[in-house]
Structure formats: C-alpha cells, structure tokens
Design a protein around this motif. Structure first.
Motif, PDB file in Angstrom:
ATOM      1  N   THR A  79      45.518  38.700  42.333  1.00  0.00           N
ATOM      2  CA  THR A  79      46.012  39.529  43.435  1.00  0.00           C
ATOM      3  C   THR A  79      47.362  39.029  43.952  1.00  0.00           C
ATOM      4  N   THR A  80      48.152  39.978  44.457  1.00  0.00           N
ATOM      5  CA  THR A  80      49.426  39.689  45.105  1.00  0.00           C
ATOM      6  C   THR A  80      49.550  40.615  46.316  1.00  0.00           C
ATOM      7  N   GLY A  81      50.571  40.360  47.128  1.00  0.00           N
ATOM      8  CA  GLY A  81      50.854  41.262  48.241  1.00  0.00           C
ATOM      9  C   GLY A  81      49.724  41.332  49.262  1.00  0.00           C
ATOM     10  N   PHE A  82      49.554  42.531  49.823  1.00  0.00           N
ATOM     11  CA  PHE A  82      48.575  42.731  50.889  1.00  0.00           C
ATOM     12  C   PHE A  82      47.149  42.429  50.421  1.00  0.00           C
ATOM     13  N   LYS A  83      46.828  42.799  49.188  1.00  0.00           N
ATOM     14  CA  LYS A  83      45.484  42.527  48.665  1.00  0.00           C
ATOM     15  C   LYS A  83      45.218  41.015  48.615  1.00  0.00           C
ATOM     16  N   ALA A  84      46.224  40.240  48.234  1.00  0.00           N
ATOM     17  CA  ALA A  84      46.077  38.779  48.216  1.00  0.00           C
ATOM     18  C   ALA A  84      45.907  38.239  49.639  1.00  0.00           C
ATOM     19  N   SER A  85      46.627  38.845  50.594  1.00  0.00           N
ATOM     20  CA  SER A  85      46.491  38.427  51.999  1.00  0.00           C
ATOM     21  C   SER A  85      45.072  38.646  52.508  1.00  0.00           C
ATOM     22  N   LEU A  86      44.501  39.775  52.159  1.00  0.00           N
ATOM     23  CA  LEU A  86      43.120  40.048  52.567  1.00  0.00           C
ATOM     24  C   LEU A  86      42.152  39.068  51.908  1.00  0.00           C
ATOM     25  N   GLU A  87      42.360  38.808  50.631  1.00  0.00           N
ATOM     26  CA  GLU A  87      41.515  37.861  49.897  1.00  0.00           C
ATOM     27  C   GLU A  87      41.610  36.471  50.529  1.00  0.00           C
ATOM     28  N   PHE A  88      42.822  36.047  50.842  1.00  0.00           N
ATOM     29  CA  PHE A  88      43.055  34.750  51.466  1.00  0.00           C
ATOM     30  C   PHE A  88      42.283  34.627  52.781  1.00  0.00           C
ATOM     31  N   ARG A  89      42.297  35.682  53.572  1.00  0.00           N
ATOM     32  CA  ARG A  89      41.658  35.651  54.888  1.00  0.00           C
ATOM     33  C   ARG A  89      40.132  35.558  54.822  1.00  0.00           C
ATOM     34  N   THR A  90      39.541  35.837  53.678  1.00  0.00           N
ATOM     35  CA  THR A  90      38.094  35.645  53.540  1.00  0.00           C
ATOM     36  C   THR A  90      37.736  34.167  53.426  1.00  0.00           C
ATOM     37  N   MET A  91      38.739  33.328  53.189  1.00  0.00           N
ATOM     38  CA  MET A  91      38.484  31.907  52.961  1.00  0.00           C
ATOM     39  C   MET A  91      38.894  31.010  54.125  1.00  0.00           C
ATOM     40  N   VAL A  92      39.612  31.554  55.106  1.00  0.00           N
ATOM     41  CA  VAL A  92      40.084  30.700  56.198  1.00  0.00           C
ATOM     42  C   VAL A  92      39.587  31.202  57.548  1.00  0.00           C
ATOM     43  N   ALA A  93      39.301  30.249  58.422  1.00  0.00           N
ATOM     44  CA  ALA A  93      38.955  30.590  59.802  1.00  0.00           C
ATOM     45  C   ALA A  93      40.238  30.801  60.593  1.00  0.00           C
ATOM     46  N   SER A  94      41.265  29.997  60.284  1.00  0.00           N
ATOM     47  CA  SER A  94      42.576  30.155  60.903  1.00  0.00           C
ATOM     48  C   SER A  94      43.599  29.364  60.099  1.00  0.00           C
ATOM     49  N   HIS A  95      44.863  29.745  60.292  1.00  0.00           N
ATOM     50  CA  HIS A  95      45.947  28.967  59.702  1.00  0.00           C
ATOM     51  C   HIS A  95      47.233  29.242  60.456  1.00  0.00           C
ATOM     52  N   THR A  96      48.173  28.308  60.333  1.00  0.00           N
ATOM     53  CA  THR A  96      49.497  28.491  60.902  1.00  0.00           C
ATOM     54  C   THR A  96      50.529  28.162  59.841  1.00  0.00           C
ATOM     55  N   ASP A  97      51.660  28.838  59.889  1.00  0.00           N
ATOM     56  CA  ASP A  97      52.799  28.560  59.016  1.00  0.00           C
ATOM     57  C   ASP A  97      53.990  28.279  59.918  1.00  0.00           C
ATOM     58  N   THR A  98      54.676  27.188  59.670  1.00  0.00           N
ATOM     59  CA  THR A  98      55.825  26.803  60.475  1.00  0.00           C
ATOM     60  C   THR A  98      56.971  26.401  59.563  1.00  0.00           C
ATOM     61  N   MET A  99      58.142  27.006  59.761  1.00  0.00           N
ATOM     62  CA  MET A  99      59.326  26.607  59.015  1.00  0.00           C
ATOM     63  C   MET A  99      59.874  25.341  59.667  1.00  0.00           C
ATOM     64  N   ALA A 100      60.215  24.364  58.843  1.00  0.00           N
ATOM     65  CA  ALA A 100      60.714  23.090  59.358  1.00  0.00           C
ATOM     66  C   ALA A 100      61.854  22.606  58.466  1.00  0.00           C
ATOM     67  N   SER A 101      62.528  21.586  58.930  1.00  0.00           N
ATOM     68  CA  SER A 101      63.595  20.944  58.167  1.00  0.00           C
ATOM     69  C   SER A 101      63.164  19.520  57.899  1.00  0.00           C
ATOM     70  N   GLY A 102      63.313  19.064  56.657  1.00  0.00           N
ATOM     71  CA  GLY A 102      62.932  17.697  56.329  1.00  0.00           C
ATOM     72  C   GLY A 102      62.752  17.543  54.834  1.00  0.00           C
ATOM     73  N   PRO A 103      62.402  16.395  54.366  1.00  0.00           N
ATOM     74  CA  PRO A 103      62.195  15.185  55.168  1.00  0.00           C
ATOM     75  C   PRO A 103      63.529  14.582  55.592  1.00  0.00           C
ATOM     76  N   THR A 104      63.473  13.818  56.663  1.00  0.00           N
ATOM     77  CA  THR A 104      64.649  13.137  57.194  1.00  0.00           C
ATOM     78  C   THR A 104      64.173  11.906  57.947  1.00  0.00           C
ATOM     79  N   THR A 105      65.066  11.294  58.678  1.00  0.00           N
ATOM     80  CA  THR A 105      64.701  10.130  59.495  1.00  0.00           C
ATOM     81  C   THR A 105      65.049  10.423  60.948  1.00  0.00           C
ATOM     82  N   ALA A 106      64.460   9.686  61.855  1.00  0.00           N
ATOM     83  CA  ALA A 106      64.792   9.822  63.271  1.00  0.00           C
ATOM     84  C   ALA A 106      66.255   9.497  63.489  1.00  0.00           C
ATOM     85  N   ALA A 107      66.769   8.476  62.801  1.00  0.00           N
ATOM     86  CA  ALA A 107      68.169   8.087  62.949  1.00  0.00           C
ATOM     87  C   ALA A 107      69.110   9.222  62.513  1.00  0.00           C
ATOM     88  N   ALA A 108      68.769   9.912  61.424  1.00  0.00           N
ATOM     89  CA  ALA A 108      69.603  11.023  60.958  1.00  0.00           C
ATOM     90  C   ALA A 108      69.571  12.171  61.958  1.00  0.00           C
TER      91      ALA A 108
END
Length: 142
Positions: A107-136
C-alpha cells in the motif's frame, strides 16, 4: 510534591532522550541536516505488525537511495514504544519509494495511512535539524 517531581521528570524524559540521540556520537561537529523525528505508541498487540510494516518501508527507502532511519526502542521511562530519526525526504524520493512499494504490491498513499493507523495508538512527527552540538548551536545564535 513527590508525584509532581515524578511527573515533571517523566515529561522531560522524551525531550532529553531526543537531545541525546541527536548529538553526534563521534564528538565531531558536522553540518546539521533536516531530519524527521517520529515518536510512536503502538496499539496493543500490534508491536510485531508495526515493526514488520516499518522494516519493509525502510528497505524500500534504502533501495530508492534514501538514507537509513535510526530506530530506538523504549526501555524505561515515558510511555512511547519507538522513536525513529530519519532524513527529511524530497517529493522525488517519496515517489521513488512509492514506486518500489507498488511494485511489491504494498500500500501507498491514503490506503497506507489507514493501514498504518491500525497499528498505532498515537504518533508524532517533528521536523528537526541535526545532528549537531550545543556549541555549534550557540555559535549559530551569535
């Protein structure tokens, strides 16, 4: 007060864990890239289904030339089950992965999204930058 401290500490655990995971393991500073950090709580009884579903998609992404996603399994602390950190993908990369999955009759697209949701109670996606260091990051803030 004791319950408050325990709750506050457990609420900070995911943030501290993510900070530790995003830090370079070699100690060498490198140019940070965009990554997708996902936190999953898997539905009861769906652990193995979820891991198999993700493994097939990781393999398709690898075949399409997308960098590997790192997976972390919960051991103690807050209520998440898995954290993944993978490269932020382009539309072109997503299309290549989808073509590989369709070729495998998955599956791909919306059908894959529905399939995925049968397996999770919840999830979050966050865009981030890294890896890096505190000094940088301090240097970038000057």
């Amino acid at each position: 007060m004791k319950g408050f401290v325990r709750h506050a500490t457990s609420s900070l655990a995911p943030a501290l864990l993510l900070a530790a995971m995003l830090a370079p393991s070699t100690g060498l500073a490198q140019e940070p890239g965009k990554v997708m950090v996902s936190i999953y709580r898997v539905a009861p009884g769906k652990q193995l289904d979820f891991l198999r579903w993700q493994a097939v998609r990781d393999a398709a992404a690898s075949e399409a030339g997308v960098g590997a996603t790192q997976w972390y399994a919960h051991m103690d602390g807050d209520s998440w089950d898995y954290v993944s950190i993978g490269p932020a993908t382009t539309d072109e990369q997503d299309e290549k992965v989808d073509a590989i999955l369709r070729g495998r009759k998955l599956t791909t697209g919306f059908k894959a999204s529905l399939e995925f949701r049968t397996m999770v109670a919840s999830h979050t996606d966050t865009m981030a930058s890294g890896p890096t260091t505190a000094a940088a990051l301090v240097e970038a803030g000057k």
